[in-house]
Scaffold this motif. Sequence first.
Motif, short mmCIF file in Angstrom:
data_model
loop_
_atom_site.label_atom_id
_atom_site.label_comp_id
_atom_site.label_asym_id
_atom_site.label_seq_id
_atom_site.Cartn_x
_atom_site.Cartn_y
_atom_site.Cartn_z
N ASP A 72 0.83 -1.20 0.00
CA ASP A 72 0.00 0.00 0.00
C ASP A 72 0.87 1.26 0.00
OD1 ASP A 72 -2.26 -1.58 0.03
OD2 ASP A 72 -2.57 -1.41 2.19
N ARG A 73 1.97 1.22 0.78
CA ARG A 73 2.87 2.38 0.81
C ARG A 73 3.57 2.55 -0.53
NH1 ARG A 73 7.73 3.28 5.19
NH2 ARG A 73 8.80 1.76 3.87
N PHE A 74 4.02 1.45 -1.11
CA PHE A 74 4.66 1.52 -2.41
C PHE A 74 3.72 2.13 -3.46
CE2 PHE A 74 7.74 -2.24 -1.59
CZ PHE A 74 8.75 -1.36 -1.23
N VAL A 75 2.47 1.67 -3.45
CA VAL A 75 1.51 2.14 -4.45
C VAL A 75 1.28 3.65 -4.31
CG1 VAL A 75 -0.93 2.06 -5.09
CG2 VAL A 75 0.36 -0.06 -4.82
N THR A 76 1.17 4.14 -3.07
CA THR A 76 0.98 5.57 -2.85
C THR A 76 2.16 6.36 -3.38
OG1 THR A 76 -0.36 5.18 -0.87
CG2 THR A 76 0.67 7.34 -1.07
N MET A 78 4.40 5.30 -5.63
CA MET A 78 4.51 5.12 -7.06
C MET A 78 3.53 6.04 -7.79
SD MET A 78 5.81 3.88 -9.74
CE MET A 78 6.67 2.31 -9.74
N ARG A 79 2.35 6.22 -7.23
CA ARG A 79 1.39 7.15 -7.85
C ARG A 79 1.98 8.55 -7.92
NH1 ARG A 79 -2.51 5.98 -4.86
NH2 ARG A 79 -3.58 4.55 -6.27
N SER A 80 2.69 8.96 -6.88
CA SER A 80 3.34 10.27 -6.88
C SER A 80 4.42 10.33 -7.96
CB SER A 80 3.95 10.56 -5.51
OG SER A 80 4.64 11.79 -5.50
N ALA A 81 5.19 9.24 -8.11
CA ALA A 81 6.23 9.20 -9.15
C ALA A 81 5.61 9.30 -10.53
CB ALA A 81 7.05 7.92 -9.03
N HIS A 82 4.48 8.66 -10.74
CA HIS A 82 3.80 8.74 -12.03
C HIS A 82 3.31 10.17 -12.30
CE1 HIS A 82 2.72 4.16 -12.15
NE2 HIS A 82 4.02 4.40 -12.25
N GLN A 83 2.82 10.82 -11.27
CA GLN A 83 2.39 12.21 -11.43
C GLN A 83 3.56 13.10 -11.82
OE1 GLN A 83 0.56 12.88 -7.62
NE2 GLN A 83 -1.43 12.10 -8.26
N ASP A 84 4.71 12.87 -11.18
CA ASP A 84 5.90 13.65 -11.55
C ASP A 84 6.28 13.41 -13.00
OD1 ASP A 84 6.06 14.64 -8.99
OD2 ASP A 84 7.59 13.22 -8.32
N PRO A 136 -4.57 -1.26 -9.83
CA PRO A 136 -5.01 0.08 -10.26
C PRO A 136 -3.86 0.97 -10.72
CG PRO A 136 -6.06 -0.55 -8.19
CD PRO A 136 -4.99 -1.56 -8.45
N ILE A 137 -2.73 0.92 -10.02
CA ILE A 137 -1.62 1.79 -10.40
C ILE A 137 -0.99 1.32 -11.70
CG2 ILE A 137 0.21 0.60 -9.10
CD1 ILE A 137 -0.30 4.39 -9.29
N GLN A 138 -0.95 0.00 -11.92
CA GLN A 138 -0.43 -0.51 -13.19
C GLN A 138 -1.34 -0.11 -14.35
OE1 GLN A 138 -0.18 -4.64 -12.13
NE2 GLN A 138 1.92 -4.49 -11.39
N ALA A 139 -2.64 -0.20 -14.12
CA ALA A 139 -3.59 0.20 -15.15
C ALA A 139 -3.49 1.70 -15.44
CB ALA A 139 -5.02 -0.16 -14.73
N ALA A 140 -3.28 2.49 -14.39
CA ALA A 140 -3.15 3.93 -14.57
C ALA A 140 -1.91 4.27 -15.38
CB ALA A 140 -3.11 4.63 -13.21
#
Length: 207
Positions: A72-76, A78-84, A136-140
Amino acid sequence: MTDEAGGVRPRRRQARGERRMEQILDASATVFARLGYEKATTIAIAAEAGISPGSLYQYFPNKKAIAQALADRFVTRMRSAHQDAFDSIDFVAIGLDEVLDRIVDPIVAFNIAHPGFKALFARPDMPEGLADAARPIQAALLGRIEAMIGARAPGLPETERQVTARVAVQIFQALTPLVIAVERDEREAMVGELKKALRGYLGPVIG
C-alpha cells in the motif's frame, strides 16, 4: 500531562506507534529486497528493525500483513512518481528524447529508492491481496502511456496504440532490474541504454 479524554500522552503513544510501523516497513523492504518474499521471515524483519519479534507482532500478525502494508505504501509513492512523470507535460511540444527523460527518470528513481518494490510486485505468484493493490496503479500507468502515444500519434488505431503501450511498459520493466543492479557510477550509462531501447521501439511510432 494528559487527561482521560485523550491528551498529550495518547497522542505521543500514537505517534510512537506510527514511527514503529514505519520502522518495520522500512526494514521489511530491505529484507524483501535482500532475500525475496518467500525466504523473508518476520524474525529477519524484526532483526533488521532492531526490535524483538514480539514487538513486531504488536503491529503486524504475520509476514503477509507486513507485505500488504508495504505494498500500500509503495503504491501511494509510485502514484506520486507517475504524477511527476506525466502531469503538466505537453508531450506534443517536446522531442522524443525529452519525453523519455521526463517519463523514465522519476520512475527509475522510485525503483532505486525502493529496492523492495520488485521483490513484491515482480513475483509470478504474487498473492491476490498484493495483486489487488498493484492493479489500479499498473492500469493507470498503462493508460498514461497510451494517452501520451495518442497525443503524439493521433492517427494511430486504438488497438495499435494499446499494444505499443503494453510493449513499451514491458521493455521498461524488463530492463529496470539491470539499472538497479549496477553500481552507482555505471547507472547513468545503463539508464541511457534503457532509453535507447525505448527510443528504438517508440521512435518509428511517435518519434
